[in-house]
Design an enzyme around this catalytic site. Sequence first.
Site, mmCIF file in Angstrom:
data_model
loop_
_atom_site.group_PDB
_atom_site.id
_atom_site.type_symbol
_atom_site.label_atom_id
_atom_site.label_comp_id
_atom_site.label_asym_id
_atom_site.label_seq_id
_atom_site.Cartn_x
_atom_site.Cartn_y
_atom_site.Cartn_z
ATOM 1 C CB CYS A 145 -0.931 -0.010 1.217
ATOM 2 S SG CYS A 145 -1.925 1.493 1.355
ATOM 3 C CB CYS A 148 -0.395 2.450 4.084
ATOM 4 S SG CYS A 148 -1.916 1.805 3.405
ATOM 5 C CG ASP A 149 3.332 1.083 4.309
ATOM 6 O OD1 ASP A 149 2.849 1.570 5.352
ATOM 7 O OD2 ASP A 149 3.174 -0.095 3.974
#
Length: 321
Positions: A145, A148-149
Amino acid sequence: MPSIHNVVIIGSGPAGLTAAIYTARANLNPLVLEGEPSSTSDQPGGQLMLTTEVENFPGFPEGIMGPELMENFRSQAVRFGADARQEKVSRVDLSERPFKIWVGDPEAPEPSYLAHSVIVSTGARSLMLDLPRERELIGHGVSTCATCDGFFFRDHHIAVVGGGDSAVEEASFLTKFADKVTLIHRRDELRASKIMQERAFKNPKIEMLWDHQVSAVHGASKLEGITVRNVKTGEEAALGVTGLFVAIGHRPNTDLFNGVLTTDENGYLVTGPGTATNVDGVFACGDVQDHTYRQAITAAGSGCMAAIDTERWLEANGHHV
Ligand code: NAP
């Protein structure tokens, strides 16, 4: 025969546990069948159990670890009376009321649970390359993701695997942070839409590595590099990346509902109006019905919607306690 639950929630990621909080606070005594611990995203707590720091979930200005966030969701649901059990559903019968749910032996003559309504929040799993060490390094350099990261890879050289819209979109997004993004694709042309391809080709930070597969990931406690193999020549080379984003597609966890709940062409449950499925009294929320946003916060939001839809449905059908 077991007693009939007002609502059984199948799955315990952000969607299922938010539905649990709301239905518990509506005095519906929800039963949450959480799944069983495993190394995949259909385990209790869902995909966030496989991540480390979550920095984009509103309300946590300093960030929070994925497993801790899910433990918070769970204790909040339990505090209001949700009955959360680490059991994996093996079969459902939604053809007649009350709905029947089995855990354990799917051939057992008696179902394990009966329910007036069901909320399906079984999530989706990211497809992985299935290489040794790949899953252990999720959250430690390996990610599924970018939203997200990506932030953790400022000024790094990272690789993205895949040739579809997800891979190209993630590669483009990651150039906001990374120094260089190598997009590794197993063929010599992308599957992604033309407009996204052009955007990627124009981006000076993206380098294409055509006709290559990742053949190994390296690192003990964090990713330290990968080996790539040319699928045409078989030649292998080392790539010194500190991040590997696997973007080769997702699969919704819908096996329990094959042929019963309507899915779209990608296999995701179709919902609407609201979170209703094609079976009256069965609602769906979270990633099992969403292949667009796939965020913890959107899953939680749809879990809230499913709870409200369920509560109204139970009331309209004379089941309210
Ligand atoms: P996808 O379209 O199925 O693409 C998966 C890609 O991964 C393909 O290029 C495939 O290669 C590659 N791949 C599959 N298994 C692999 C393996 N084991 N090793 C290496 N490569 C592998 O999946 P997606 O990109 O996640 O997209 C899913 C759907 O969502 C699509 O309909 C897509 O259009 C849509 N989507 C849209 C947007 C947008 O419009 N903004 C963004 C993301 C996704 P091959 O090409 O060789 O098969």
